[in-house]
Design a protein around this motif. Structure first.
Motif, mmCIF file in Angstrom:
data_model
loop_
_atom_site.group_PDB
_atom_site.id
_atom_site.type_symbol
_atom_site.label_atom_id
_atom_site.label_comp_id
_atom_site.label_asym_id
_atom_site.label_seq_id
_atom_site.Cartn_x
_atom_site.Cartn_y
_atom_site.Cartn_z
ATOM 1 N N PHE A 1 0.910 -1.259 0.096
ATOM 2 C CA PHE A 1 0.074 -0.005 -0.052
ATOM 3 C C PHE A 1 0.787 1.396 0.150
ATOM 4 N N VAL A 2 2.119 0.929 0.560
ATOM 5 C CA VAL A 2 2.948 2.470 0.706
ATOM 6 C C VAL A 2 3.571 2.384 -1.040
ATOM 7 N N LEU A 3 3.651 1.441 -1.688
ATOM 8 C CA LEU A 3 4.050 1.359 -3.001
ATOM 9 C C LEU A 3 3.161 2.134 -3.932
ATOM 10 N N LEU A 4 1.490 2.097 -3.599
ATOM 11 C CA LEU A 4 0.879 2.472 -4.287
ATOM 12 C C LEU A 4 0.996 4.138 -4.486
ATOM 13 N N THR A 5 1.061 4.680 -3.048
ATOM 14 C CA THR A 5 1.611 6.137 -2.934
ATOM 15 C C THR A 5 2.752 6.682 -3.811
ATOM 16 N N LEU A 6 3.730 5.665 -3.702
ATOM 17 C CA LEU A 6 5.061 5.952 -4.312
ATOM 18 C C LEU A 6 4.887 5.891 -5.793
ATOM 19 N N LEU A 7 4.175 5.120 -6.336
ATOM 20 C CA LEU A 7 3.916 4.932 -7.549
ATOM 21 C C LEU A 7 3.250 6.113 -8.365
ATOM 22 N N LYS A 8 2.437 6.757 -7.441
ATOM 23 C CA LYS A 8 1.773 8.196 -7.824
ATOM 24 C C LYS A 8 3.008 9.311 -8.167
ATOM 25 N N LYS A 9 3.712 9.171 -7.248
ATOM 26 C CA LYS A 9 4.970 10.172 -7.183
ATOM 27 C C LYS A 9 6.001 9.817 -8.495
ATOM 28 N N LEU A 10 6.110 8.567 -8.745
ATOM 29 C CA LEU A 10 7.056 8.101 -9.747
ATOM 30 C C LEU A 10 6.716 8.333 -11.039
ATOM 31 N N ARG A 11 5.255 8.428 -11.446
ATOM 32 C CA ARG A 11 4.760 8.906 -12.566
ATOM 33 C C ARG A 11 5.351 10.290 -12.958
ATOM 34 N N SER A 12 5.407 11.277 -12.071
ATOM 35 C CA SER A 12 5.756 12.575 -12.401
ATOM 36 C C SER A 12 7.266 13.090 -11.911
ATOM 37 N N ALA A 13 8.042 12.044 -11.315
ATOM 38 C CA ALA A 13 9.183 12.438 -10.822
ATOM 39 C C ALA A 13 10.232 12.800 -11.894
ATOM 40 N N GLY A 14 11.075 13.704 -11.256
ATOM 41 C CA GLY A 14 12.183 14.099 -12.285
ATOM 42 C C GLY A 14 13.126 12.775 -12.362
ATOM 43 N N VAL A 15 14.006 13.104 -13.388
ATOM 44 C CA VAL A 15 15.246 12.073 -13.700
ATOM 45 C C VAL A 15 16.009 11.834 -12.436
ATOM 46 N N GLU A 16 16.254 12.846 -11.711
ATOM 47 C CA GLU A 16 17.098 12.637 -10.383
ATOM 48 C C GLU A 16 16.688 11.934 -9.340
ATOM 49 N N GLU A 17 15.174 12.002 -9.389
ATOM 50 C CA GLU A 17 14.285 11.272 -8.221
ATOM 51 C C GLU A 17 13.869 9.927 -8.521
ATOM 52 N N ILE A 18 14.046 9.639 -9.788
ATOM 53 C CA ILE A 18 13.426 8.233 -10.113
ATOM 54 C C ILE A 18 14.362 6.996 -9.282
ATOM 55 N N GLN A 19 15.523 7.149 -9.483
ATOM 56 C CA GLN A 19 16.428 6.282 -8.715
ATOM 57 C C GLN A 19 16.062 5.998 -7.242
ATOM 58 N N SER A 20 15.874 7.239 -6.519
ATOM 59 C CA SER A 20 15.435 7.089 -5.328
ATOM 60 C C SER A 20 14.162 6.353 -4.995
ATOM 61 N N TYR A 21 13.044 6.573 -5.748
ATOM 62 C CA TYR A 21 11.731 5.880 -5.802
ATOM 63 C C TYR A 21 12.048 4.506 -6.187
ATOM 64 N N LEU A 22 12.739 4.143 -7.062
ATOM 65 C CA LEU A 22 13.060 2.476 -7.362
ATOM 66 C C LEU A 22 13.708 1.770 -6.361
ATOM 67 N N ILE A 23 14.848 2.604 -5.580
ATOM 68 C CA ILE A 23 15.433 1.888 -4.378
ATOM 69 C C ILE A 23 14.229 1.530 -3.396
ATOM 70 N N ILE A 24 13.327 2.567 -3.116
ATOM 71 C CA ILE A 24 12.300 2.403 -2.081
ATOM 72 C C ILE A 24 11.473 1.040 -2.590
ATOM 73 N N PHE A 25 11.215 1.372 -3.653
ATOM 74 C CA PHE A 25 10.110 0.097 -4.293
ATOM 75 C C PHE A 25 10.988 -1.154 -4.338
ATOM 76 N N ARG A 26 12.183 -1.360 -4.748
ATOM 77 C CA ARG A 26 12.888 -2.546 -4.545
ATOM 78 C C ARG A 26 13.050 -2.988 -3.082
ATOM 79 N N SER A 27 13.212 -1.851 -2.105
ATOM 80 C CA SER A 27 13.239 -2.411 -0.577
ATOM 81 C C SER A 27 11.792 -3.040 -0.325
#
Length: 146
Positions: free
Chosen positions: A24-50
């Motif tokens: 359920f945390v990932l659902l919120t994260l995915l909303k942010k990932l859609r519009s994230a800048g290039v520099e933020e994407i890797q941070s979101y992916l690290i959280i997703f993988r964790s």
């Protein structure tokens, strides 16, 4: 023996919470990932993988404690709700192995479609949540079909 059984039940319930909660945390994260800048994407992916790693390892504890509960509780493996839970569980294991890593790896490709990949991940998260809720239903309701 009764105290051991209660401890295993506690571990089983706790690991089920850990195996579904991060999704359920990932659902919120995915909303942010859609519009994230290039520099933020890797941070979101690290959280997703964790989060997926937590879900996966909690699933291991869930399986081990479930097997112990069946053994200690004296339930036969042919009981309908146990058998159906196993079918859904094996389906979810196959799904988990194929659903996330290939899509996450596409974020490293040169011309990836950020919105499309985020939507694909969101569909996968929801599908996995549904599989886990079906297993939860079997374990709580314990339907007798045969």
């Amino acid at each position: 023996m009764f105290l051991l059984y209660k401890l295993i039940v506690y571990i089983h319930i706790f690991s089920s919470i850990l195996s579904i909660g991060p999704l359920f945390v990932l659902l919120t994260l995915l909303k942010k990932l859609r519009s994230a800048g290039v520099e933020e994407i890797q941070s979101y992916l690290i959280i997703f993988r964790s989060c997926i790693r937590i879900v996966k390892h909690a699933g291991h504890a869930l399986i081990i404690s479930g097997v112990l509960l069946i053994y200690v509780g004296g339930w036969p493996w042919s009981t309908s709700w146990i058998f159906m839970t196993l079918i859904v569980m094996f389906s979810s294991i196959v799904f988990l192995a194929r659903a996330f890593t290939p899509t996450l790896n596409q974020f490293t490709e040169p011309d990836f479609n950020q919105v499309q990949l985020a939507e694909k991940l969101q569909r996968s998260v929801w599908f996995y949540i549904v599989l886990l809720l079906i297993m939860l239903w079997f374990m709580v309701m314990k339907p007798v079909w045969w």
